[in-house]
Design an enzyme around this catalytic site. Structure first.
Site, PDB file in Angstrom:
ATOM      1  N   CYS A 124      -6.148  -2.484   2.423  1.00  0.00           N
ATOM      2  CA  CYS A 124      -6.171  -2.620   3.821  1.00  0.00           C
ATOM      3  C   CYS A 124      -7.685  -2.818   4.298  1.00  0.00           C
ATOM      4  O   CYS A 124      -8.093  -3.956   3.814  1.00  0.00           O
ATOM      5  CB  CYS A 124      -5.725  -1.054   4.242  1.00  0.00           C
ATOM      6  SG  CYS A 124      -5.091  -0.863   5.844  1.00  0.00           S
TER       7      CYS A 124
ATOM      8  N   GLU B 154       1.039  -1.170  -0.055  1.00  0.00           N
ATOM      9  CA  GLU B 154      -0.063  -0.163  -0.071  1.00  0.00           C
ATOM     10  C   GLU B 154       0.915   1.459  -0.035  1.00  0.00           C
ATOM     11  O   GLU B 154       1.797   1.414   0.766  1.00  0.00           O
ATOM     12  CB  GLU B 154      -0.758  -0.081   1.168  1.00  0.00           C
ATOM     13  CG  GLU B 154      -1.821   1.282   1.401  1.00  0.00           C
ATOM     14  CD  GLU B 154      -2.760   1.196   2.688  1.00  0.00           C
ATOM     15  OE1 GLU B 154      -3.398   2.035   2.872  1.00  0.00           O
ATOM     16  OE2 GLU B 154      -2.576   0.088   3.212  1.00  0.00           O
TER      17      GLU B 154
ATOM     18  N   LYS C  67      -8.962   3.948  -2.977  1.00  0.00           N
ATOM     19  CA  LYS C  67      -9.597   3.565  -1.894  1.00  0.00           C
ATOM     20  C   LYS C  67     -10.734   4.155  -1.655  1.00  0.00           C
ATOM     21  O   LYS C  67     -10.931   5.493  -1.524  1.00  0.00           O
ATOM     22  CB  LYS C  67      -8.409   3.667  -0.811  1.00  0.00           C
ATOM     23  CG  LYS C  67      -8.834   2.849   0.596  1.00  0.00           C
ATOM     24  CD  LYS C  67      -7.949   3.018   1.655  1.00  0.00           C
ATOM     25  CE  LYS C  67      -8.089   2.313   2.867  1.00  0.00           C
ATOM     26  NZ  LYS C  67      -7.184   2.502   3.863  1.00  0.00           N
TER      27      LYS C  67
END
Length: 312
Positions: free
Chosen positions: A172, A45, A138
């Site tokens: 995540c 990430e 995201k």
């Protein structure tokens, strides 16, 4: 039976908030992975150019009008990666030169248009010919991450066909968003990349659950960040201040099979490249018992829709 697919997980240390030097570090890592026969290499990430670990480890960063935090954010903006930038063209050329697909975790800046003052936590998937196949932002930055990144959209919520197989990815805590998981499952992943800052225990659980639920191979990939890399603009929390040998992000990268079991156990605390050879025929074997996009989907009861429009 098709030949196994060799994958590489890049568990490494970026040159923190220095994009040019991070790309040069990536050049060496990509060359090494390709030289070992990898057809797909996955980075953690926001590896380019580093995860904002200071959100968890700094003192006073969240104060209003705090000059050190503003200076650090400005440095991050200056070193973030635009999709249409010369730096991205370098990475695409690396993929083409080494004939390897890449999954990149980036701090994304937008070069023009609405939203060009925002940063995003994004994934770029590049095929072995250098073509960008997918661009995912995201959906919702997690907790304090909202100080750094804007909300993403559903435009990249899909797996794509690469030279290594059908690849999808989430970032995540998106792995605890059931709708995001189902969107990727429906798109027919064979290989799922789970990008984390570091893959600690709860992240291992989420990654293994994802593999079992989606009947896909999961590459859970995390970064390495020693306390010595902490940005000079901010002060470390007291328990870390006098420990330059401490590790703020300690890797934990692992490869998980479609039955939820490890093919490569987690590796902590060291810079390395993990390799695995994936037998994609195992996916069909495991779908016999559970297939959340087939017999278990119950489309007669549930409906599912994804808005895939790019918001900005």
């Amino acid at each position: 039976m098709s030949a196994p697919v060799r994958v590489a997980l890049i568990q490494a240390r970026p040159v923190y908030y220095d994009l040019a030097r991070t790309i040069e570090a990536a050049r060496s890592l990509i060359s090494e992975a390709a030289g070992r026969g990898a057809q797909l290499a996955a980075f953690p990430e926001t590896f380019f150019p580093g995860y904002p670990a200071w959100l968890d480890c700094a003192v006073d960063y969240a104060r209003w009008d705090h000059p050190p935090t503003k200076q650090l954010y400005a440095r991050l903006v200056a070193n973030s990666l635009a999709v249409d930038s010369p730096e991205m063209r370098q990475l695409r050329e690396m993929a083409r030169e080494h004939h390897i697909a890449l999954a990149l975790g980036i701090n994304e800046r937008v070069s023009s248009g609405r939203g060009n003052r925002s940063l995003y936590n994004s994934i770029i998937i590049i095929d072995a010919d250098g073509a960008i196949l997918n661009h995912h932002r995201k959906l919702r930055p997690t907790y304090t991450e909202q100080l750094v990144w804007a909300q993403g959209d559903g435009a990249g919520l899909s797996a794509v066909d690469t030279a290594a197989g059908r690849v999808g990815a989430l970032i995540c805590w998106e792995h605890w968003m059931p709708q995001a998981r189902q969107a990727l499952h429906i798109s027919g992943e064979s290989i799922h990349i789970a990008m984390w800052p570091a893959v600690k225990e709860t992240h291992q659980i989420a990654s293994r659950h994802y593999a079992f639920e989606g009947r896909s191979f999961v590459l859970a990939v995390g970064s390495i960040m020693p306390a010595a890399d902490f940005p000079a603009e901010l002060d470390l929390a007291g328990d870390l201040r006098d420990k330059p040998e401490a590790t703020l992000l300690n890797g934990g990268s692992a490869v998980i099979g479609p039955d939820g079991n490890y093919l490569v156990e987690p590796v902590y605390g060291e810079e390395t490249i993990l390799y695995a050879d994936l037998d994609l025929t195992r996916i069909a074997e495991e779908q016999m018992a559970l297939d959340v996009t087939g017999g278990y989907a119950r489309d007669d009861i549930f409906s599912f829709e994804v808005n895939r429009r790019r918001s900005k």
